[in-house]
Motif scaffolding. Structure first.
Motif, mmCIF file in Angstrom:
data_model
loop_
_atom_site.group_PDB
_atom_site.id
_atom_site.type_symbol
_atom_site.label_atom_id
_atom_site.label_comp_id
_atom_site.label_asym_id
_atom_site.label_seq_id
_atom_site.Cartn_x
_atom_site.Cartn_y
_atom_site.Cartn_z
ATOM 1 N N GLU A 17 42.183 56.292 62.800
ATOM 2 C CA GLU A 17 43.513 56.381 61.727
ATOM 3 C C GLU A 17 42.052 55.260 60.588
ATOM 4 O OE1 GLU A 17 46.575 53.789 61.069
ATOM 5 O OE2 GLU A 17 47.182 54.161 59.190
ATOM 6 N N SER A 18 41.384 55.667 60.098
ATOM 7 C CA SER A 18 40.268 55.283 59.201
ATOM 8 C C SER A 18 40.988 53.435 58.262
ATOM 9 C CB SER A 18 39.515 56.343 58.529
ATOM 10 O OG SER A 18 38.489 57.554 59.770
ATOM 11 N N SER A 19 40.047 53.015 57.743
ATOM 12 C CA SER A 19 40.503 52.301 56.842
ATOM 13 C C SER A 19 39.550 51.113 56.400
ATOM 14 C CB SER A 19 41.556 51.411 57.515
ATOM 15 O OG SER A 19 41.550 50.342 56.270
ATOM 16 N N SER A 20 39.605 50.265 55.509
ATOM 17 C CA SER A 20 38.831 50.004 54.989
ATOM 18 C C SER A 20 38.873 48.213 54.921
ATOM 19 C CB SER A 20 37.610 50.442 53.465
ATOM 20 O OG SER A 20 37.314 51.211 53.656
ATOM 21 N N LEU A 21 37.300 47.349 54.874
ATOM 22 C CA LEU A 21 38.232 45.907 54.944
ATOM 23 C C LEU A 21 37.250 45.377 53.874
ATOM 24 C CD1 LEU A 21 37.601 44.753 58.155
ATOM 25 C CD2 LEU A 21 39.393 45.496 57.588
ATOM 26 N N ASN A 22 37.953 43.600 52.981
ATOM 27 C CA ASN A 22 36.873 43.751 51.308
ATOM 28 C C ASN A 22 36.840 42.560 51.463
ATOM 29 O OD1 ASN A 22 38.119 42.099 48.953
ATOM 30 N ND2 ASN A 22 36.976 44.860 48.233
ATOM 31 N N CYS A 23 35.857 42.127 51.752
ATOM 32 C CA CYS A 23 35.474 41.175 50.852
ATOM 33 C C CYS A 23 34.596 41.216 49.820
ATOM 34 C CB CYS A 23 33.546 40.865 52.221
ATOM 35 S SG CYS A 23 32.816 39.272 52.295
ATOM 36 N N SER A 24 35.353 40.157 48.914
ATOM 37 C CA SER A 24 35.285 39.602 47.452
ATOM 38 C C SER A 24 34.287 38.018 47.593
ATOM 39 C CB SER A 24 35.833 39.415 46.730
ATOM 40 O OG SER A 24 37.064 40.472 46.979
ATOM 41 N N TYR A 25 33.003 37.820 47.095
ATOM 42 C CA TYR A 25 32.543 37.104 46.633
ATOM 43 C C TYR A 25 31.922 36.750 45.737
ATOM 44 C CZ TYR A 25 28.625 40.024 46.128
ATOM 45 O OH TYR A 25 27.623 40.827 46.019
ATOM 46 N N THR A 26 31.157 35.509 45.633
ATOM 47 C CA THR A 26 31.117 34.761 44.488
ATOM 48 C C THR A 26 30.417 32.945 44.427
ATOM 49 O OG1 THR A 26 33.775 34.450 43.206
ATOM 50 C CG2 THR A 26 31.683 33.115 42.702
ATOM 51 N N VAL A 27 28.908 34.225 44.185
ATOM 52 C CA VAL A 27 27.690 32.927 44.814
ATOM 53 C C VAL A 27 26.873 32.602 43.147
ATOM 54 C CG1 VAL A 27 27.314 33.326 47.262
ATOM 55 C CG2 VAL A 27 26.887 35.268 45.819
ATOM 56 N N SER A 28 26.225 32.506 43.195
ATOM 57 C CA SER A 28 25.141 31.752 42.093
ATOM 58 C C SER A 28 24.258 32.974 41.945
ATOM 59 C CB SER A 28 24.966 30.740 41.850
ATOM 60 O OG SER A 28 23.973 29.984 42.445
ATOM 61 N N GLY A 29 23.736 33.327 43.079
ATOM 62 C CA GLY A 29 22.579 34.244 43.380
ATOM 63 C C GLY A 29 22.472 34.465 45.041
ATOM 64 N N LEU A 30 23.296 36.280 44.961
ATOM 65 C CA LEU A 30 23.104 36.318 45.917
ATOM 66 C C LEU A 30 21.323 36.699 47.499
ATOM 67 C CD1 LEU A 30 24.737 37.259 49.158
ATOM 68 C CD2 LEU A 30 24.638 39.237 47.514
ATOM 69 N N ARG A 31 21.407 36.221 48.452
ATOM 70 C CA ARG A 31 20.627 36.287 48.794
ATOM 71 C C ARG A 31 20.699 37.264 49.611
ATOM 72 N NH1 ARG A 31 16.678 39.090 50.546
ATOM 73 N NH2 ARG A 31 14.571 38.158 51.672
ATOM 74 N N GLN A 91 24.969 33.995 51.472
ATOM 75 C CA GLN A 91 23.915 33.757 51.728
ATOM 76 C C GLN A 91 23.354 33.484 50.705
ATOM 77 O OE1 GLN A 91 20.168 34.467 54.279
ATOM 78 N NE2 GLN A 91 19.759 32.878 55.134
ATOM 79 N N PRO A 92 23.730 32.094 49.630
ATOM 80 C CA PRO A 92 22.582 32.107 48.427
ATOM 81 C C PRO A 92 21.571 31.811 48.491
ATOM 82 C CG PRO A 92 24.949 30.552 49.091
ATOM 83 C CD PRO A 92 24.196 31.571 50.124
ATOM 84 N N TYR A 93 21.071 31.911 47.320
ATOM 85 C CA TYR A 93 19.362 31.454 46.783
ATOM 86 C C TYR A 93 19.736 29.481 46.461
ATOM 87 C CZ TYR A 93 17.289 35.209 46.533
ATOM 88 O OH TYR A 93 16.308 36.561 46.598
ATOM 89 N N ALA A 94 19.138 28.776 46.676
ATOM 90 C CA ALA A 94 19.065 27.960 46.431
ATOM 91 C C ALA A 94 18.485 27.215 45.092
ATOM 92 C CB ALA A 94 18.362 26.526 47.090
ATOM 93 N N ARG A 101 20.225 29.551 50.478
ATOM 94 C CA ARG A 101 20.714 28.605 51.658
ATOM 95 C C ARG A 101 21.288 29.615 52.477
ATOM 96 N NH1 ARG A 101 22.629 26.786 46.318
ATOM 97 N NH2 ARG A 101 24.811 27.647 47.154
ATOM 98 N N GLN A 102 22.137 27.764 53.777
ATOM 99 C CA GLN A 102 22.813 28.890 54.025
ATOM 100 C C GLN A 102 24.456 29.074 54.375
ATOM 101 O OE1 GLN A 102 20.421 28.353 57.017
ATOM 102 N NE2 GLN A 102 19.390 26.982 55.055
ATOM 103 N N LEU A 103 24.599 30.278 55.042
ATOM 104 C CA LEU A 103 25.577 30.942 55.431
ATOM 105 C C LEU A 103 27.069 30.757 54.724
ATOM 106 C CD1 LEU A 103 24.879 33.516 58.537
ATOM 107 C CD2 LEU A 103 24.446 33.345 55.771
#
Lengths: 115, 115
Positions: A17-31, A91-94, A101-103
């Motif tokens: 049974e196929s499906s999807s997992l979701n990851c929503s994010y908020t960062v100032s700049g995504l590396r 992992q955002p940009y500093a 930056r770190q995870l």
């Protein structure tokens, strides 16, 4: 402040049974956006890194996709051995230096695939 | 490659005792991270080192926690005195930052129980 929200918290699927997992994010700049798999009693195991919107990566029955606000981990025809907790991390940009930056991790989706 | 090696795998100690967790990163990796994982808070970064130098320890809960990296192949995380709320799984991870951004490699963790 960087935020990562994963949904659902838990997911039970029948084998195939196929499906999807979701990851929503908020960062100032995504590396980069990372997906990990964690089995009980073990450390997270690296799966994918996605760097830009529209990027896709595949590994066996897993495919990860990325938009500017979220990432999906698609599981096609899952098997019981795919049961695990799947973690998303950003992992955002500093801002000051422009370096990475770190995870920051989400709380994970616990996937159970029933035979 | 033996991966990231942590010891001990399990530690049970009494409140007030000193606890030392150990980590051997992957040879050639120049960044090392200590994370703590609990059901309530998920994976939290405690401290990380670049080239054996502590870069950011803002995640260390309080002065009872300290971390050292005397050389490229060894790091310790010490809790003194330990408290029941320190009970968690502590992970060490390493990464090679040279030439790009790669996923962290995690150890198997140390499950700490403070009674």
């Amino acid at each position: 402040e960087d935020q990562v929200t994963q949904s659902p918290e838990a997911l039970r699927l029948q084998e195939g049974e196929s499906s999807s997992l979701n990851c929503s994010y908020t960062v100032s700049g995504l590396r980069g956006l990372f997906w990990y798999r964690q089995d009980p009693g073990k450390g997270p195991e690296f799966l994918f890194t996605l760097y830009s919107a529209g990027e896709e990566k595949e590994k066996e029955r897993l495919k990860a996709t990325l938009t500017k606000k979220e990432s999906f981990l698609h599981i096609t025809a899952p098997k019981p051995e795919d049961s695990a907790t799947y973690l998303c991390a950003v992992q955002p940009y500093a801002a000051s230096s422009g370096s990475a930056r770190q995870l920051t991790f989400g709380s994970g989706t616990q996937l159970t695939v029933l035979p | 490659d033996a991966g990231v090696i942590q010891s001990p795998r399990h530690e049970v100690t009494e409140m007030g005792q000193e606890v030392t967790l150990r980590c051997k990163p992957i040879s050639g990796h120049n960044s090392l991270f200590w994370y703590r994982q609990t059901m309530m808070r998920g994976l939290e970064l405690l401290i990380y080192f670049n080239n054996n130098v502590p870069i950011d320890d803002s995640g260390m809960p309080e002065d009872r926690f300290s971390a050292k990296m005397p050389n490229a192949s060894f790091s310790t995380l010490k809790i003194q005195p330990s408290e029941p709320r320190d009970s968690a799984v502590y992970f060490c991870a390493s990464r090679d930052t040279g030439g790009g951004y790669y996923g962290y490699t995690f150890g198997s963790g140390t499950r700490l129980t403070v009674v």
